[in-house]
Scaffold this active site. Structure first.
Site, mmCIF file in Angstrom:
data_model
loop_
_atom_site.group_PDB
_atom_site.id
_atom_site.type_symbol
_atom_site.label_atom_id
_atom_site.label_comp_id
_atom_site.label_asym_id
_atom_site.label_seq_id
_atom_site.Cartn_x
_atom_site.Cartn_y
_atom_site.Cartn_z
ATOM 1 N N GLU A 37 112.519 28.258 82.316
ATOM 2 C CA GLU A 37 111.585 27.856 81.266
ATOM 3 C C GLU A 37 112.256 27.857 79.896
ATOM 4 O O GLU A 37 111.995 26.991 79.061
ATOM 5 C CB GLU A 37 110.374 28.789 81.284
ATOM 6 C CG GLU A 37 109.513 28.616 82.539
ATOM 7 C CD GLU A 37 108.445 29.684 82.686
ATOM 8 O OE1 GLU A 37 108.312 30.525 81.765
ATOM 9 O OE2 GLU A 37 107.747 29.693 83.721
ATOM 10 N N HIS A 71 108.517 10.735 95.252
ATOM 11 C CA HIS A 71 107.135 10.607 94.766
ATOM 12 C C HIS A 71 106.378 11.928 94.912
ATOM 13 O O HIS A 71 105.150 11.934 95.083
ATOM 14 C CB HIS A 71 106.380 9.498 95.509
ATOM 15 C CG HIS A 71 107.032 8.159 95.445
ATOM 16 N ND1 HIS A 71 106.857 7.287 94.398
ATOM 17 C CD2 HIS A 71 107.898 7.553 96.308
ATOM 18 C CE1 HIS A 71 107.567 6.195 94.617
ATOM 19 N NE2 HIS A 71 108.215 6.331 95.750
ATOM 20 N N ASN A 106 108.657 35.544 87.553
ATOM 21 C CA ASN A 106 108.572 34.181 87.019
ATOM 22 C C ASN A 106 109.957 33.598 86.761
ATOM 23 O O ASN A 106 110.901 34.341 86.483
ATOM 24 C CB ASN A 106 107.767 34.172 85.716
ATOM 25 C CG ASN A 106 106.329 34.599 85.919
ATOM 26 O OD1 ASN A 106 105.722 34.261 86.922
ATOM 27 N ND2 ASN A 106 105.791 35.344 84.980
ATOM 28 N N SER A 150 104.665 40.012 84.699
ATOM 29 C CA SER A 150 103.433 39.623 84.015
ATOM 30 C C SER A 150 102.836 40.801 83.249
ATOM 31 O O SER A 150 103.025 41.963 83.613
ATOM 32 C CB SER A 150 102.430 39.107 85.053
ATOM 33 O OG SER A 150 101.133 39.035 84.524
ATOM 34 N N SER A 151 102.077 40.467 82.196
ATOM 35 C CA SER A 151 101.394 41.515 81.437
ATOM 36 C C SER A 151 100.163 42.036 82.168
ATOM 37 O O SER A 151 99.635 43.089 81.816
ATOM 38 C CB SER A 151 100.974 40.978 80.067
ATOM 39 O OG SER A 151 100.043 39.914 80.222
ATOM 40 N N LYS A 169 104.867 40.517 89.421
ATOM 41 C CA LYS A 169 104.995 39.060 89.435
ATOM 42 C C LYS A 169 106.360 38.671 88.893
ATOM 43 O O LYS A 169 106.801 39.159 87.860
ATOM 44 C CB LYS A 169 103.889 38.422 88.596
ATOM 45 C CG LYS A 169 103.793 36.904 88.759
ATOM 46 C CD LYS A 169 102.565 36.373 88.019
ATOM 47 C CE LYS A 169 102.280 34.918 88.359
ATOM 48 N NZ LYS A 169 103.323 34.011 87.848
#
Length: 464
Positions: A331, A188, A326, A318-319, A324
């Site tokens: 994805e 849960h 990811n 990241s732009s 960063k």
């Protein structure tokens, strides 16, 4: 100005770009079906080449086609099967539901190339005629579904199953590597009892292995070919044993044990075998989304999320936020799997579009199936090599989480009883202390007894 040539069909003359191997029917179709840009994957075009080789040789064995003519067709079709004429199939998938235009495209390309090899100019239709010779003993109605099965079986065995096997092996490797890495399970979305990270990856590996088994279960129905049914399934205009000889010839070309469909009416009017396969692809897509999202969540952070898995660096960032990292591969895999789920809806509707003796949604059906196979295969391979194989665990984070895990005290139920254990949990929450400290403060256990009874690895193995 582009040079052209003139070809003729039953409706009269047609102007065709001079260097193109397609013929009058394909050119007419270009002017009729001006919809979209989606093309068949080249594996389907190459399968058409194999189908025409097998048909020519089967015809020769049946004495329905001159042996020399048959081999000239086989030579030209062989070039098609090797990708030499991919650019000569200009039609999109949005065409007649039987796939007639792409079958005629193949017939015309092969006839023109065979005639060229025999010293004749494009467009002569002699000595090799696209309908009378290349399409001999066939109809689009049985040839297109046969090609659908050939392309699908080959992509399945040569592309998807090997890629899923690579993923399964990578997941099993991580399961072994993380076998002693105890962590907090979650049900849960909330903390639960201890388990190991290895057990989480065992579950992923089981899903991958089950996906492979489902594909193999579907394969026998894909190996049944409608070839020989001609227009409606009766076999009109096909010589005796044509279907048997065809399957023998296509088997030599592909290494797969194709057999004549015992009920060609079903093989042409319904495509349940492909819908069944699409269902298996949908299950695999579902499994991959589960894996990708779990890995994303367990690797989230790394400082302010779960941070239990260390996701390998893919070199991207990241732009706006320097450095960063990811979970890009996860994805990508999830998005590809979503497309497969959408394709399954399309394939289901297309499979239900058999009207009497002919399914009339073959092009969109096979486009969906082959796209699903390709993106699942690519996703599994990339997932395994660029994400799963490089995953590591943050053992310090796992240990810290376990020390603060409320539900580890579940192991004390047989010793203290449910109510006292519930009080330990409640006290730990209210006081914002570890459950070990709460148990000692309440006087239920000594610290030593708690450590002996609440052993995360023992609990993960089902032992209290």
């Amino acid at each position: 100005m582009t040079a052209t040539r003139i070809e003729h069909d039953a409706f009269g003359p047609v102007e065709i770009p001079a260097g193109r191997y397609w013929g009058a029917q394909t050119q007419r179709a270009l002017g009729v079906f001006d919809v979209g840009t989606e093309r068949f994957p080249v594996c389907l075009l190459h399968a058409f080449g194999l189908q025409k080789i097998a048909a020519a040789r089967a015809n020769a064995r049946c004495a329905a086609l001159d042996a020399a003519l048959a081999e000239s067709i086989a030579t030209a079709a062989g070039e098609l099967s090797r990708g030499l004429f991919d650019d000569h199939f200009p039609l999109t998938i949005w065409q007649t539901g039987s796939g007639t235009q792409t079958n005629m495209n193949a017939n015309e390309v092969i006839a023109n190339r065979a005639n060229e090899l025999l010293g004749q100019p494009l467009g002569t239709k002699s000595p090799v005629h696209p309908n009378d010779h290349v399409n001999a003993s066939q109809s689009s109605n049985d040839s297109f579904p046969t090609v659908m099965h050939i392309a699908t079986a080959m992509e399945l065995t040569q592309r998807l199953v090997p890629s899923l096997t690579v993923l399964k092996d990578a997941l099993e490797d991580r399961a072994r590597a993380f076998a002693d890495a105890a962590k907090v399970a979650r049900t849960h979305l909330m903390d639960a009892v201890p388990m190991t990270m290895g057990q989480a990856f065992e579950a992923f590996a089981w899903q991958a292995n089950s996906g492979i088994a489902r594909l193999k279960d579907a394969l026998p129905r894909l190996l049944l070919l409608a070839q020989g049914g001609t227009a409606a399934g009766t076999g009109l205009n096909a010589p005796e044993n044509f279907d048997v000889f065809f399957c023998e010839e296509i088997g030599k070309l592909t290494g797969l044990p194709f057999e004549p469909h015992p009920c060609k009416f079903e093989g042409m009017s319904g495509h349940d075998a492909l819908v069944e396969l699409s269902g298996a692809l949908n299950v695999i897509a579902t499994s991959l989304i589960k894996m990708a999202n779990d890995i994303r969540w367990m690797g989230s952070g790394p400082r302010c999320g779960f941070g239990e898995l260390v996701v390998p660096n893919d070199g991207l960032t990241s732009s706006i936020m320097p450095g960063k990292r990811n979970p890009t591969i996860a994805e990508v895999v999830a998005q590809a799997a979503m497309q497969v789920a959408g394709n399954h809806v399309t394939v289901t509707m297309a499979g239900a579009s058999g009207n009497f003796e002919l399914n009339v949604a073959k092009p969109v059906l096979i486009h969906g199936v082959l796209q699903s196979i390709r993106i699942l295969a690519d996703s599994a391979r990339v997932f395994a090599g660029r994400l799963v194989a490089g995953l590591e665990v943050d053992r310090e984070r796992l240990e810290a989480n376990l020390g603060n895990a409320l539900l580890s005290v579940t192991a004390l139920n047989p010793v203290l009883g449910y109510d006292k254990v519930a009080r330990i949990t409640r006290t730990a929450v209210e006081r914002r202390i570890a459950p070990r400290e709460a148990a000692v403060e309440l006087g239920y256990l000594s610290a030593e007894a708690y450590d002996r009874l609440v052993d995360p690895l023992r609990m993960a193995r089902g032992k209290s």
